[in-house]
Design an enzyme around this catalytic site. Structure first.
Site, PDB file in Angstrom:
ATOM      1  CG  HIS A  78     -37.495 -39.401  17.647  1.00 33.70           C
ATOM      2  ND1 HIS A  78     -36.767 -39.488  18.812  1.00 33.70           N
ATOM      3  CD2 HIS A  78     -36.598 -39.643  16.648  1.00 33.70           C
ATOM      4  CE1 HIS A  78     -35.513 -39.763  18.529  1.00 33.70           C
ATOM      5  NE2 HIS A  78     -35.378 -39.855  17.221  1.00 33.70           N
ATOM      6  CG  HIS A 145     -32.670 -43.122  16.567  1.00 34.29           C
ATOM      7  ND1 HIS A 145     -32.394 -41.846  16.211  1.00 34.29           N
ATOM      8  CD2 HIS A 145     -31.479 -43.712  16.789  1.00 34.29           C
ATOM      9  CE1 HIS A 145     -31.120 -41.619  16.201  1.00 34.29           C
ATOM     10  NE2 HIS A 145     -30.533 -42.726  16.546  1.00 34.29           N
TER      11      HIS A 145
END
Ligand code: FEO
Length: 389
Positions: A78, A145
């Protein structure tokens, strides 16, 4: 700074940020952690990094196991800077390292850092990387996310690195979920509601993938590592990602100017309590929007109260509604109320937003002029009770 061995030859090399109290608008009253992991194998492998200000502490922890220059593989699950902030320092030190991330991750890294000298290999769902004894399997999980988000699975260790997934903003004296499950689950719920609530469909895909894997340990990038209570957190993720609720949970979120709307909030809570609901009262004067969201995640019934201020609602409620719109929770039963002096219709603003979110609004807004009378409270009580019918 010592690394902590979580499985044979696999180390936690993260950082506990005990003093974190704010994370892009989210109040983190128990701090957070940025978890990174080091796998000692033929190819020395680092899974994720930490937030930039903690680079030195992170490097010391890596160095307690191995010289950081020896890292061969860096996995970037991420790009968000709480995980990638230390990567430039690692890529400078580990000159022979290759970084693995999805194509969206490569783009994201290049927008945040000078990556022209980095060796980057893009991966996609199903790709594997043999690092010696272990083989890593990559699964993209866009929007859990960010678009670049990915999980890494180590099959022979039954170990999942889902980055933000299953995380909690929670700095604890323990690295694991062995004790204080009520606090851990509450922080996981708060994290879910404030970080990934809009992406229920994408979370469900992750759960489908997880269901096909043999998992003994879930090592997220924030909070404690799951090893004792994996079924519990999986069940909670199924509930939250399907916009389900606990049928008797209710919350009244409000702010008040001179006490009239607060009196109304207590009346709504009393009416709902008489209907057998467990009701939380959340004043936006004292609670951050992220705490209100935590209260709402599992609630079936949500009431919002604000008095009129000039021609609108109180700014605390306005900020809360802006935040709520972004998170776009579904499948709630709503009810709006508030007091007014000379302009009655400001509460429509709350009702309009809940209506656009697709909430069920069985009763019209209830307003009270200036101060609640016994009659006015009785009418409010009846309307609130009808919501639960
Ligand atoms: Fe923990 Fe989306 O970063």
């Amino acid at each position: 700074m010592q690394a902590v061995e979580i499985k044979k030859g696999i180390y936690w090399v993260g950082v506990k940020d005990w003093n974190l109290r704010e994370f892009h608008g989210y109040t983190t009253s128990r701090g957070s952690t940025y978890n990174a992991y080091l796998i000692i194998d033929d190819k020395i492998t680092l899974i994720d990094g930490v937030k930039a200000p903690f680079t030195d502490l992170f490097m010391q922890r890596v160095a307690s196991v191995i010289d950081p220059q020896k890292i061969d593989v860096v996995v970037c699950n991420h790009v968000e800077m709480d995980h990638s902030g230390a990567l430039p320092a690692i890529m400078r030190k580990a000159k022979n390292a290759t970084l693995y991330c999805p194509a969206a991750g490569e783009r994201g890294l290049s927008m945040h850092y000078d990556t022209k000298n980095w060796k980057i290999r893009t991966v996609k769902t199903g790709d594997t990387l043999n690092i010696g004894k272990h083989t890593l399997t990559f699964v993209q999980m866009p929007m859990v996310h960010w678009p670049d988000s990915m999980l890494t699975y180590v099959a022979d260790e039954k170990l999942l690195f889902p980055n933000d997934g299953f995380g909690q903003h929670y700095a604890s004296d323990s690295l694991f979920d062995d004790d204080r499950l009520d606090i851990i689950l509450d922080e996981a719920k708060k994290y879910y509601g404030n970080i990934v609530w809009p992406y229920g469909a994408q979370v469900q895909k992750v759960l489908e993938t997880a269901a096909t894997l043999d998992i003994e340990m879930i090592a997220p990038s924030h909070g404690v590592i799951w090893r004792k209570h994996i079924p519990e957190i999986i069940e909670k993720y199924k509930l939250w990602s399907s916009y389900g609720h606990v049928a008797d949970k209710a919350v009244v979120v409000y702010d008040s100017m001179w006490g009239s709307t607060e009196q109304m909030a207590r009346e709504v809570a009393a009416a709902w309590g008489e209907k057998g609901l467990k009701v939380t009262l959340c004043s936006l004067k004292y609670s951050n929007v992220s705490d209100a969201i935590n209260d709402i995640v599992e609630a079936k019934y949500v009431a919002l109260g604000s008095p009129t201020l000039n021609s609108g609602i109180l700014p605390t409620m306005g900020a809360f509604l802006t935040y709520l719109k972004g998170l776009a929770p579904k499948n709630k039963v709503g009810f709006c109320f508030g007091s007014y002096g000379w302009k009655k219709d400001a509460q429509n603003e709350m009702q309009d937003i809940l209506s656009k979110l697709g909430w069920n609004l069985p009763e019209p807004i209830v307003t009270i002029n200036w101060r609640p009378t016994d009659e006015g409270l009785k009418a409010l009580h009846e309307a609130a009770a009808n919501v639960v019918k």
